[in-house]
Design an enzyme around this catalytic site. Structure first.
Site, PDB file in Angstrom:
ATOM      1  N   MET A  41      15.007  -2.916  13.788  1.00 54.71           N
ATOM      2  CA  MET A  41      14.193  -4.039  14.260  1.00 54.71           C
ATOM      3  C   MET A  41      15.064  -4.987  15.070  1.00 54.71           C
ATOM      4  O   MET A  41      16.131  -5.406  14.613  1.00 54.71           O
ATOM      5  CB  MET A  41      13.550  -4.782  13.081  1.00 54.71           C
ATOM      6  CG  MET A  41      12.487  -3.965  12.351  1.00 54.71           C
ATOM      7  SD  MET A  41      11.816  -4.822  10.905  1.00 54.71           S
ATOM      8  CE  MET A  41      13.164  -4.580   9.735  1.00 54.71           C
ATOM      9  N   CYS A 124      10.103   1.594  21.365  1.00 52.49           N
ATOM     10  CA  CYS A 124       9.879   0.171  21.588  1.00 52.49           C
ATOM     11  C   CYS A 124       8.762  -0.038  22.615  1.00 52.49           C
ATOM     12  O   CYS A 124       8.814   0.511  23.718  1.00 52.49           O
ATOM     13  CB  CYS A 124      11.160  -0.499  22.086  1.00 52.49           C
ATOM     14  SG  CYS A 124      10.953  -2.280  22.382  1.00 52.49           S
ATOM     15  N   ASP A 226       3.263   0.957   8.450  1.00 52.08           N
ATOM     16  CA  ASP A 226       2.358   0.340   7.468  1.00 52.08           C
ATOM     17  C   ASP A 226       2.766   0.522   6.011  1.00 52.08           C
ATOM     18  O   ASP A 226       1.924   0.376   5.123  1.00 52.08           O
ATOM     19  CB  ASP A 226       0.926   0.858   7.647  1.00 52.08           C
ATOM     20  CG  ASP A 226       0.318   0.474   8.988  1.00 52.08           C
ATOM     21  OD1 ASP A 226       0.909  -0.388   9.668  1.00 52.08           O
ATOM     22  OD2 ASP A 226      -0.721   1.042   9.355  1.00 52.08           O
TER      23      ASP A 226
END
Length: 361
Positions: A41, A124, A226
């Site tokens: 991230m 990305c 998720d």
């Protein structure tokens, strides 16, 4: 970074108990301490955060995406992003760029930091990356990927891996095709985020597609998307065809998610606000060892503390108090007061609401 830190005996016992339940997993030639990995991230997965997550049960990590051009131009800030702490065990450095020769040159430099592998960012969705041909834009034309992969792979001795999405958009779901090309070029393993580029982080991750691709056994596969709760992660671990799973946004609000994924109904183990405060204090120490720029430390700590406070009572007032406190010591004092007041109050996060929908990786 400090080497002699210890958690309190009560927290360390919980960590050790749950860590002992993990099983190592091998993806190609690379071994991880568990099949639960930290997703890369941007502006988050620096050495301090990665090391903290390893200590809290993560089986392996990947750095934030690093520009191959920034590396090749000898940009000081970019080279700082390649830093690996000596205690990090299972770390990959992720590069992004559109030019295979530039990527190969940067990969040679990244390899000097002794990562376990070099990862190519092909997922990305951010415009400033995609508009230059990097990130998920690399998925638009698979015909050029064979040469792209081979050029980079030939330049380095450590394994090469890729992280992709399901496709550019709903009309070009080409993850399986790219996986086959990757296998032909000797890619070690690949990770799939279960959304297209056009979805960014909206909607639901397509786990049905991820599981179908995993079942084909093209290459060792890491599923991503998720897995925001320990319950969802544990259920997916028990049923998945994937070789490993990757968690991104979930650990930001629950740093214990890698450990809690190994809880059973019989367990009487839970992490309290006091445990969260210990984690925050350690993260501060790691950040201070990593950089002497107090502004950087303050900004990084604030955002992580706010994420970790999610789900606790009166968090809006706490957030306001935090961001109106001008310095690091004051911010930590407000944080200690808030977390210290919570006792054994459980967290209640509403996972139906969007969290970081703009994305960081």
């Amino acid at each position: 970074m400090a080497n002699n830190l210890t958690f309190s005996p009560s927290l360390q016992q919980k960590i050790d108990t749950l860590k002992a339940r993990r099983t190592k997993v091998k993806l190609g030639s690379i071994e991880f301490d568990s099949p639960l990995l930290l997703a890369p991230m941007s502006s988050i997965c620096t050495a301090p955060y990665r090391l903290l997550m390893e200590e809290l049960g993560c089986g392996g990590t990947v750095s934030e995406l690093v520009s191959c051009h920034g590396i090749n131009y000898q940009n000081e800030k970019t080279h700082k992003m390649l830093e690996i702490h000596e205690r990090e065990k299972n770390i990959g450095l992720q590069l992004f760029g559109e030019d295979r020769e530039a990527m190969a040159k940067a990969a040679i430099v990244a390899q000097e930091r002794n990562p376990k592998f070099i990862d190519i960012n092909m997922g990305c969705p951010v415009r400033k990356v995609v508009s230059k041909g990097g990130g998920s834009a690399l998925m638009k034309d698979p015909t050029v990927l064979g040469q792209f992969f081979s050029t980079i792979k030939k330049a380095i001795e450590v394994p090469l891996t890729i992280k992709i999405r399901t496709g550019w958009d709903a009309d070009s779901i080409n993850a399986p095709e790219i996986a086959h090309i990757a296998k032909e070029e000797g890619i070690e393993f690949f990770a799939i985020h279960g959304r297209t580029r056009t979805q960014a982080y909206k909607g639901q991750a397509n786990w049905e597609l991820i599981e179908d691709i995993a079942a084909q056994g093209i290459l060792p596969l890491i599923g991503n998307g998720d897995l925001h709760t320990a319950t969802a992660t544990r259920e997916r671990m028990l049923s998945t065809n994937c070789d490993a799973l990757m968690l991104g946004r979930g650990p930001l609000r629950n740093p214990f998610i890698f450990l809690e994924s190994y809880l059973t109904p019989e367990d009487d183990i839970f992490f309290t606000a006091k445990d969260y405060l210990e984690v925050i204090e350690r993260f501060r120490t790691y950040m201070e060892d990593y950089t002497d720029r107090e502004r950087t430390i303050l900004i990084t700590l604030r955002k992580n503390i706010v994420w970790m406070a999610a789900g606790y009572p009166n968090v809006a007032q706490f957030r306001n108090d935090m961001f109106t406190t001008p310095d690091l010591d004051g911010t930590m004092e407000v944080t200690r007061e808030y977390f210290g007041s919570l006792g054994n109050t459980p967290k209640k996060i509403d996972h139906s609401k969007a969290f970081m929908a703009g994305g960081h990786g």
